[in-house]
Scaffold this active site. Structure first.
Site, PDB file in Angstrom:
ATOM      1  CG  HIS A  69     -23.131 -55.974 -13.026  1.00  0.00           C
ATOM      2  ND1 HIS A  69     -22.978 -56.093 -11.714  1.00  0.00           N
ATOM      3  CD2 HIS A  69     -23.040 -54.405 -13.354  1.00  0.00           C
ATOM      4  CE1 HIS A  69     -22.451 -55.193 -11.209  1.00  0.00           C
ATOM      5  NE2 HIS A  69     -22.673 -54.173 -12.120  1.00  0.00           N
ATOM      6  CG  ASP A  71     -20.452 -59.631 -11.391  1.00  0.00           C
ATOM      7  OD1 ASP A  71     -21.255 -58.990 -12.231  1.00  0.00           O
ATOM      8  OD2 ASP A  71     -19.132 -59.384 -11.643  1.00  0.00           O
ATOM      9  CG  ASP A 101     -21.857 -51.730  -8.898  1.00  0.00           C
ATOM     10  OD1 ASP A 101     -22.637 -51.970 -10.021  1.00  0.00           O
ATOM     11  OD2 ASP A 101     -20.863 -51.335  -8.944  1.00  0.00           O
ATOM     12  CD  GLU A 133     -19.960 -54.316 -14.582  1.00  0.00           C
ATOM     13  OE1 GLU A 133     -19.497 -53.207 -15.174  1.00  0.00           O
ATOM     14  OE2 GLU A 133     -19.415 -54.498 -13.472  1.00  0.00           O
ATOM     15  CD  GLU A 134     -18.616 -54.493 -10.062  1.00  0.00           C
ATOM     16  OE1 GLU A 134     -17.918 -54.003 -10.410  1.00  0.00           O
ATOM     17  OE2 GLU A 134     -19.781 -54.158  -9.673  1.00  0.00           O
ATOM     18  CD  GLU A 161     -23.131 -50.895 -13.869  1.00  0.00           C
ATOM     19  OE1 GLU A 161     -22.978 -50.560 -12.620  1.00  0.00           O
ATOM     20  OE2 GLU A 161     -22.872 -51.875 -14.422  1.00  0.00           O
TER      21      GLU A 161
HETATM   22 ZN   LIG Z   1     -21.867 -52.206 -11.791  1.00  0.00          ZN
END
Ligand SMILES: [Zn+2]
Length: 384
Positions: A69, A71, A101, A133-134, A161
């Site tokens: 991801h 974001d 992350d 995603e977050e 991740e």
């Molecule tokens: Zn993540």
């Protein structure tokens, strides 16, 4: 160009979930197109964000998908000693929001795609970059829709991740719910003649805690998790206007974090059932009493069989790291659950640094991730 240098560029794009990610996507797209990749963007409705899907190598075969991801979570209220959206390298670490992350893995995937262009891949490499995603794995869903209709969907997926490059085969699913408890107002001196919405809410909180206690005692278990059962948790309660008014409204938010094999729906149904009983008790006093429950988000859990080919591939690439399950959620449950693509989670850095001030990833982890993806390219050259 090295993964660390790409990562530094990526950290420079302030892609907090509510902001646009188009600058980052544009940078990735250019890099991938230079590598000869076929690149497709899937925009959100306002066209301020996009998912990216790219393929290097043959376009008529399933291949392996690297997914990340774009974001990151906000930095407001956090005490950073470095600039969060300007990478700082020191003591063998790259600091910046998203370093762990999960822009470190995204950078490594982009470097791998660039390297792939100089090779003769028998099996394709796919890259998927998502937005939002977050905030609950929201953005990737449109990409999943496109992949569902694609003639060749990937045969395996690695979601990068941060796991310190351990091979992760499972994570819990999640369901978020909002509840509105409806009572009726009265002067507090006449409280027993009215229905107190806060009391409805606290009764429901007790019921949720009771369901949680039963799950802990007698529910399905998976000892691979630190908390080996499905959990329920109330995170927000809001209600009341003044001490001398019986409150007519109280809102609460709760979540379920379920083992993949222990559906969240089951627990939502149980909460609804208990809400029904609470309302029933209140209605003789006020027929309009109600508890309205609405699911507002969530994602499925991940449960990949330890004997699956993607797990063997993961061990072959990352080394004989132990197989683990993690507490946090990822997009892996969607790739696996919605598309049936066998998926593992494996990426550089540790979630211990995720979402925190002075987030970092070590250069050692980035190097190991590069080595892992180089081994993947070797495998793709040979056709896996
Ligand atoms: Zn993540």
């Amino acid at each position: 160009v090295s993964t660390a240098e790409i990562l530094k560029r990526l950290i420079g794009f302030p892609t907090v979930s509510h902001e646009s990610n188009l600058d980052l996507i544009g940078y990735a797209r250019e890099m991938l197109e230079q590598a000869g990749a076929a690149v497709e963007l899937v925009y959100d409705k306002p066209r301020s964000k996009a998912n990216l899907y790219a393929t290097v190598g043959p376009r008529d075969k399933p291949g392996v998908l690297l997914s990340g991801h774009t974001d990151v979570v906000p930095v407001e209220g956090q005490d950073w000693s470095v600039k969060p959206f300007e990478a700082t390298e020191k003591d063998g670490k790259v600091y910046g929001r998203g370093a762990a992350d999960m822009k470190g893995f995204v950078a490594a995937a982009l470097r791998a795609a660039a390297c792939a262009s100089r090779r003769e891949l028998a099996t394709p490499l796919h890259i998927a970059l998502s937005h939002d995603e977050e905030i609950g794995c929201v953005g990737v869903r449109s990409l999943i829709g496109v992949l569902a209709d694609a003639p060749f969907r990937p045969a395996m997926c690695i979601v990068g991740e941060p796991t310190s490059l351990a091979v992760v085969t499972g994570h819990k699913g999640k369901a978020n719910a909002k509840v509105e408890c409806v009572g009726c107002e009265a002067h507090s001196a006449y409280a027993p003649k009215a229905v107190n919405a806060i009391h409805l809410a606290t009764d429901l909180v007790s019921a949720i805690r009771e369901i949680q206690a039963r799950s802990a005692e007698a529910g399905p278990r998976d000892e691979a998790y630190e908390i080996p059962y499905t959990t329920l948790h109330v995170g927000i309660v809001r209600g009341g206007v003044a001490l001398n008014i019986v409150p007519k409204s109280c809102l609460l938010d709760f979540e379920i974090r379920n083992l993949a094999g222990d559906g969240a729906d089951l627990y939502l149904d149980r909460v609804r059932e208990e809400a029904g009983k609470i309302v029933e008790r209140a209605r003789p006093i006020y027929p309009g009493a109600d508890i309205r429950l609405e699911q507002v988000g969530g994602y499925p859990g991940l449960e990949t069989d330890g004997r699956d080919a993607v797990v063997r591939l993961g061990h072959g690439l990352a080394g004989e790291n132990p197989t683990r399950k993690v507490a946090y959620g990822t997009e892996a449950g969607l790739f696996s659950g919605e598309l049936g693509i066998p998926t593992i989670v494996c990426g550089p850095g540790s979630m211990e640094q995720g979402h925190k001030p002075d987030e970092f990833v070590t250069l050692e982890q980035l190097d190991r991730c590069d080595a892992m993806l180089d081994r993947l390219l070797d495998r793709l050259e040979k056709g896996i």
